[in-house]
Design a protein around this motif. Structure first.
Motif, mmCIF file in Angstrom:
data_model
loop_
_atom_site.group_PDB
_atom_site.id
_atom_site.type_symbol
_atom_site.label_atom_id
_atom_site.label_comp_id
_atom_site.label_asym_id
_atom_site.label_seq_id
_atom_site.Cartn_x
_atom_site.Cartn_y
_atom_site.Cartn_z
ATOM 1 N N CYS A 142 0.812 -1.222 0.000
ATOM 2 C CA CYS A 142 0.000 0.000 0.000
ATOM 3 C C CYS A 142 0.841 1.265 0.000
ATOM 4 C CB CYS A 142 -0.926 -0.009 1.217
ATOM 5 S SG CYS A 142 -0.037 0.204 2.784
ATOM 6 N N GLY A 143 2.089 1.156 0.481
ATOM 7 C CA GLY A 143 2.969 2.329 0.519
ATOM 8 C C GLY A 143 2.814 3.198 1.752
ATOM 9 N N THR A 144 1.769 2.959 2.551
ATOM 10 C CA THR A 144 1.542 3.870 3.686
ATOM 11 C C THR A 144 1.521 3.186 5.057
ATOM 12 O OG1 THR A 144 -0.849 3.633 3.407
ATOM 13 C CG2 THR A 144 0.188 5.484 2.275
ATOM 14 N N CYS A 145 1.379 1.872 5.114
ATOM 15 C CA CYS A 145 1.281 1.186 6.421
ATOM 16 C C CYS A 145 2.663 1.173 7.097
ATOM 17 C CB CYS A 145 0.752 -0.239 6.223
ATOM 18 S SG CYS A 145 1.978 -1.379 5.550
ATOM 19 N N CYS A 172 5.298 -0.810 5.048
ATOM 20 C CA CYS A 172 5.682 -0.138 3.800
ATOM 21 C C CYS A 172 6.558 1.077 4.087
ATOM 22 C CB CYS A 172 4.444 0.259 3.008
ATOM 23 S SG CYS A 172 3.635 -1.152 2.209
ATOM 24 N N CYS A 189 3.411 -5.968 3.997
ATOM 25 C CA CYS A 189 2.384 -4.917 3.964
ATOM 26 C C CYS A 189 1.144 -5.359 4.743
ATOM 27 C CB CYS A 189 2.007 -4.591 2.519
ATOM 28 S SG CYS A 189 0.640 -3.415 2.428
ATOM 29 N N GLN A 190 0.655 -4.427 5.548
ATOM 30 C CA GLN A 190 -0.498 -4.719 6.412
ATOM 31 C C GLN A 190 -1.742 -5.047 5.601
ATOM 32 O OE1 GLN A 190 -0.762 -1.650 9.337
ATOM 33 N NE2 GLN A 190 -2.524 -2.544 10.376
#
Ligand SMILES: [Zn+2]
Ligand SMILES: [Zn+2]
Length: 340
Positions: A90-93, A96, A104-105
């Motif tokens: 996702c790039g944001t968890c 990441c 990744c969550q």
């Protein structure tokens, strides 16, 4: 196109589904080989809580590029073979943000949280294809499962100085054995029965211990093989409470324990060794692109092709027989492959 769907417990069948079309930045990938994973088997047995049915299984995918959407770099030209990286990030968890995108969550693995590769074609972003025209087509589907074991070896920071015990010589354990051997570590493989142990030896395990002798005898043998010290690194690739605790017993002081097995029941520990041995206890999930590349390097360097890892191949037209076959032959199967 035709796709195989798991529809319910122990039920799978071919269905006609719409042909996928590649959008901008995407690749239409002609699936040639899919290797079945323990997670696909669990879905088929109704034991995979991550999956909503019906689901097209399969995330260990080799094939070739059939067409590309707009904006895809020229190197991804139709006809080139490759491997699909089946995870999302996702790039944001928290994972990441730390660069640990394999954990990744909100990861959605193909064939698990979204439809997978047991179909004629699949569309993926071009960045999820690792191009490789050198490996034999059927070996491309072995890269992902082996990379999971390679990742565990990376988590354990294995070096040539280490003796590594791998508990469990299924496909994931085989990946850990191969990954540790690839780093010039000394490997002791543990499993029940000669067939798997023979394959472990062929892939470089220096020692093999038959777990049929019982946990106490296995542990004594491992101490014998490590000058009474225990292993520098233990990789648990079985997923049973008994092997989760055994890992703590057979690891050396200030050693590392890596868990890739999923224990389906709670595990009870006497925790004093956590402190007394000052252990690094590590989880391991999926694999990184670097792990995929390390596996490719390993496979390309093998003198004997890794066909011994493939137990049985089903033609695509008979894919619905593959999961029932695996259920029936559970103890004897390392990898089942579907070929189109
Ligand atoms: Zn898998
Ligand atoms: Zn994430």
């Amino acid at each position: 196109m035709k796709a195989l769907m798991i529809e319910g417990e122990a039920t799978c069948a071919f269905h006609e589904v719409p042909d996928p079309k590649p959008g901008p930045g995407e690749v239409l990938f002609a699936v040639r080989h899919v290797a079945l994973c323990g997670s696909d088997l669990n879905t088929f047995k109704g034991l995979n809580p991550l999956v909503a049915l019906p689901r097209i299984p399969g995330h260990e995918i080799g094939g070739e590029i059939a067409a590309v959407g707009e904006g895809v770099p020229a190197e991804y030209a139709p006809g080139h073979r490759g491997i699909v990286v089946p995870y999302t990030s996702c790039g944001t968890c928290p994972s990441c943000r730390r660069g640990r995108v394999n954990a990744c969550q909100t990861n959605r693995t193909l064939g698990v949280q979204q439809d997978g590769g047991l179909a004629e074609w699949i569309v993926v972003p071009y960045g999820k294809i690792i191009l490789n025209d050198r490996l034999a087509p059927r070996h491309l589907a072995l890269v992902e499962p082996l990379s999971v074991g390679f990742h565990a070896v990376d988590r354990g920071r294995v070096t040539a100085e280490d003796t590594v015990v791998v508990l469990g010589c299924g496909m994931i354990g085989m990946g850990a054995i191969a990954g540790a051997v690839h780093r010039n570590a000394r490997v002791i493989a543990v499993d029940v029965g000669e067939a798997k142990i023979d394959i472990a030896r062929r892939h470089g395990a220096a020692e093999a211990v038959d777990a049929a002798m019982g946990t106490e005898a296995v542990n004594a043998r491992i101490l014998e093989l490590t000058n009474g010290e225990g292993a520098d690194v233990v990789v648990e690739a079985v997923g049973l409470p008994a092997t989760f605790t055994q890992a703590i017993d057979i690891v050396a002081f200030s050693g590392r324990v890596v868990y890739i097995g999923y224990a389906k029941e709670p595990v009870t520990y006497k925790t004093q060794f956590f402190n007394l041995k000052e252990l690094d206890i590590l989880g391991s999930r999926n694999a990184t692109i670097d792990d995929f590349r390390a596996v490719i390097d390993y496979l390309e360097g093998l003198e004997t092709p890794p066909d011994d890892l493939i137990t049985k191949v089903f033609p695509f037209a008979e894919a619905e027989k593959a999961l029932p076959y695996w259920v029936a032959e559970r103890a004897n199967v390392l990898k089942v492959l579907i070929e189109r």
